[in-house]
Write an enzyme that holds these catalytic residues in place. Structure first.
Site, PDB file in Angstrom:
ATOM      1  N   ARG A  54      43.029  27.007 -48.989  1.00  0.00           N
ATOM      2  CA  ARG A  54      42.376  25.731 -49.273  1.00  0.00           C
ATOM      3  C   ARG A  54      40.954  26.044 -49.703  1.00  0.00           C
ATOM      4  NH1 ARG A  54      38.686  27.013 -46.618  1.00  0.00           N
ATOM      5  NH2 ARG A  54      37.859  24.922 -46.924  1.00  0.00           N
ATOM      6  N   GLY A  55      40.231  24.974 -50.115  1.00  0.00           N
ATOM      7  CA  GLY A  55      38.892  25.197 -50.670  1.00  0.00           C
ATOM      8  C   GLY A  55      39.032  25.378 -52.174  1.00  0.00           C
ATOM      9  N   ALA A  56      38.153  24.695 -52.923  1.00  0.00           N
ATOM     10  CA  ALA A  56      38.339  24.583 -54.375  1.00  0.00           C
ATOM     11  C   ALA A  56      38.550  25.924 -55.087  1.00  0.00           C
ATOM     12  CB  ALA A  56      37.144  23.844 -54.970  1.00  0.00           C
ATOM     13  N   ARG A  95      47.685  19.523 -55.186  1.00  0.00           N
ATOM     14  CA  ARG A  95      46.531  18.840 -54.580  1.00  0.00           C
ATOM     15  C   ARG A  95      45.701  18.226 -55.708  1.00  0.00           C
ATOM     16  NH1 ARG A  95      43.293  21.512 -49.843  1.00  0.00           N
ATOM     17  NH2 ARG A  95      42.891  19.305 -49.492  1.00  0.00           N
ATOM     18  N   GLN A 208      37.951  22.382 -40.406  1.00  0.00           N
ATOM     19  CA  GLN A 208      37.621  23.595 -41.178  1.00  0.00           C
ATOM     20  C   GLN A 208      36.267  24.172 -40.776  1.00  0.00           C
ATOM     21  OE1 GLN A 208      38.818  20.770 -42.527  1.00  0.00           O
ATOM     22  NE2 GLN A 208      39.910  21.121 -44.438  1.00  0.00           N
ATOM     23  N   ASP A 249      34.362  19.892 -54.378  1.00  0.00           N
ATOM     24  CA  ASP A 249      35.701  20.132 -54.936  1.00  0.00           C
ATOM     25  C   ASP A 249      35.804  19.664 -56.383  1.00  0.00           C
ATOM     26  OD1 ASP A 249      35.895  19.612 -51.862  1.00  0.00           O
ATOM     27  OD2 ASP A 249      37.561  20.935 -52.414  1.00  0.00           O
ATOM     28  N   ASN A 259      33.411  15.869 -52.157  1.00  0.00           N
ATOM     29  CA  ASN A 259      33.538  16.938 -51.163  1.00  0.00           C
ATOM     30  C   ASN A 259      34.267  16.375 -49.942  1.00  0.00           C
ATOM     31  OD1 ASN A 259      32.907  19.715 -50.506  1.00  0.00           O
ATOM     32  ND2 ASN A 259      31.562  18.913 -48.918  1.00  0.00           N
ATOM     33  N   LYS A 260      34.501  17.233 -48.975  1.00  0.00           N
ATOM     34  CA  LYS A 260      35.268  16.849 -47.784  1.00  0.00           C
ATOM     35  C   LYS A 260      34.756  15.543 -47.182  1.00  0.00           C
ATOM     36  CE  LYS A 260      38.199  18.514 -46.533  1.00  0.00           C
ATOM     37  NZ  LYS A 260      39.563  18.094 -46.920  1.00  0.00           N
TER      38      LYS A 260
HETATM   39  O1  MRU Z   1      40.728  20.201 -47.923  1.00  0.00           O
HETATM   40  P1  MRU Z   1      40.058  21.517 -48.187  1.00  0.00           P
HETATM   41  O2  MRU Z   1      39.836  22.369 -46.986  1.00  0.00           O
HETATM   42  O3  MRU Z   1      40.681  22.253 -49.344  1.00  0.00           O
HETATM   43  O4  MRU Z   1      38.651  20.995 -48.666  1.00  0.00           O
HETATM   44  C1  MRU Z   1      37.800  21.750 -49.378  1.00  0.00           C
HETATM   45  C2  MRU Z   1      36.622  22.062 -48.604  1.00  0.00           C
HETATM   46  O5  MRU Z   1      36.653  22.926 -47.762  1.00  0.00           O
HETATM   47  C3  MRU Z   1      35.385  21.361 -48.806  1.00  0.00           C
HETATM   48  O6  MRU Z   1      35.469  20.134 -49.368  1.00  0.00           O
HETATM   49  C4  MRU Z   1      34.368  22.304 -49.380  1.00  0.00           C
HETATM   50  O7  MRU Z   1      33.125  21.888 -48.984  1.00  0.00           O
HETATM   51  C5  MRU Z   1      34.417  22.444 -50.859  1.00  0.00           C
HETATM   52  S1  MRU Z   1      35.538  23.592 -51.381  1.00  0.00           S
HETATM   53  C6  MRU Z   1      34.550  24.782 -52.030  1.00  0.00           C
END
Ligand code: MRU
Length: 369
Positions: A54-56, A95, A208, A249, A259-260
């Site tokens: 996960r994470g962009a 996603r 996370q 993201d 973002n999250k």
């Molecule tokens: O749902 P996730 O864990 O894939 O979400 C992404 C993230 O961890 C955050 O939004 C993060 O700050 C940006 S991803 C580089």
């Protein structure tokens, strides 16, 4: 970055198996460190959808590696290109919010057009995926280099007192292939001897922050404290936060940032308390097509069980427990959008710019329309 003294990336091609992709299974961290092998596009889709990765940036790099598996699978089809595109669409559908996913898939598909025979296209797909992962790591390292002077400048005014940075979710090396975006300036500052301390938002529902960011920072020896998601405003009011850095993201060419979930509230609190709020991103996270983030960025809604259930370690076993009133409806919006007006600046691999169409165009003149 190092895990138990050994260098790792989040996704790579294992040397001893040319038909597989290796990933760190992030669902198990911090309680176990497991490596998972992906052997098909379906495996790659499941890894992204179930958030083993996960994470962009990491989603993008995994999708690129998944496209190598797609390139192998497409050899079974009569129409190679159509099969590759179809498998790419499958990966893209896993996603919706992180734009790096579609960016990486499209880039591998485009690169394979330079090959004539399927075998040649397979080699090109593999090389392109490796390049995407290498670039991601290099861009994040440069984000660290550009963010360091920012931290140095604010920290100088503190005369050696601990420099407090608040971050949300995990925009660390686990969210990319290496270094991370929000964490890269933090790692750079720590290595430069600046006494940084990080407030780590736990980041419900999947935690996370508490699980991944805390694990990363602990491995690197960076002082940090995990806080509940709602603590940030209080800390800011009491002068206990010098700087907020988050990841993103998807960022519009006007500087709006998805973002999250919960990031927007931190940005509002930072604005109210006059605290700089920076967002760190490699250019692969820009969406050059979207102007209005609040209206146009697709926000992922995930399953209700992530809200209803919390997973943790109990008596040396990872267990899940129900925390909500049984039968009550739940909603699980995974991201929110912070409008550009609340963002002090964007830290990119090319430098720091204002979160505005004009500011972004200075660093990315060719990409901006
Ligand atoms: O749902 P996730 O864990 O894939 O979400 C992404 C993230 O961890 C955050 O939004 C993060 O700050 C940006 S991803 C580089």
């Amino acid at each position: 970055m190092k895990v138990n003294g050994k260098d790792y990336r989040t996704v790579w091609f294992p040397e001893d198996d040319t038909r597989a992709v290796a990933i760190i299974d992030q669902r198990k961290l911090p309680f176990a460190f497991d490596i998972l092998l992906l052997r098909s596009v379906d495996d790659a889709c499941a890894a992204i959808q179930d958030m083993a990765v996960r994470g962009a940036g990491c989603i993008g790099a995994t999708a690129a590696h998944g496209m190598y598996l797609a390139a192998l699978e497409a050899c079974e089809s009569r129409d190679y290109h159509a099969a590759l595109v179809r498998l790419g669409e499958k990966l893209k559908a896993t996603r919706p919010t992180a734009v790096n996913l579609q960016w990486a898939v499209d880039r591998v598909v485009k690169a394979t057009r330079n090959g004539r025979m399927p075998t040649e296209k397979v080699s090109i797909a593999r090389a392109e995926a490796a390049t995407i992962a290498d670039e991601d790591a290099a861009w994040c390292r440069r984000i660290g280099e550009h963010g360091l002077p920012l931290i140095e400048a604010i920290s100088r005014k503190k005369n050696g007192a601990p420099f407090n940075i608040l971050t949300h979710c995990n925009a660390g090396w686990l969210a990319f292939t290496d270094w991370g975006s929000a964490t890269a300036p933090i790692y750079a500052a720590h290595r430069a001897g600046i006494p940084v301390h990080v407030w780590v938002d736990e980041t419900r529902p999947r935690n996370q922050g508490a699980r991944l960011t805390a694990w990363e920072l602990a491995n690197e020896g960076v002082p940090h404290t995990v806080i509940v998601d709602n603590a940030g405003g209080h800390l800011m009011q009491h002068g206990m936060v010098d700087l907020v850095i988050t990841g993103t993201d998807r960022t519009t060419y006007t500087g709006d940032v998805a973002n999250k979930i919960g990031t927007y509230l931190k940005a509002l609190a930072a604005k109210d308390n006059g605290i700089p709020f920076y967002v760190a991103l490699p250019s692969s996270t820009f969406d050059w097509e979207i102007r209005d983030g609040v209206r146009e960025i697709p926000i992922e809604e995930r399953g209700g069980e992530e809200v209803r259930v919390v997973e943790g370690l109990a008596e040396a076993e990872v267990r899940a427990v129900d925390i909500a009133n049984p039968g009550s409806p739940v909603a699980n919006y995974a991201f929110d959008v912070t409008p550009a007006r609340l963002v002090t600046g964007l830290i990119t691999e090319r430098g720091i710019c204002a979160a505005s169409e004009e500011g972004i165009a200075v660093l990315f003149p060719r990409e901006t329309r």
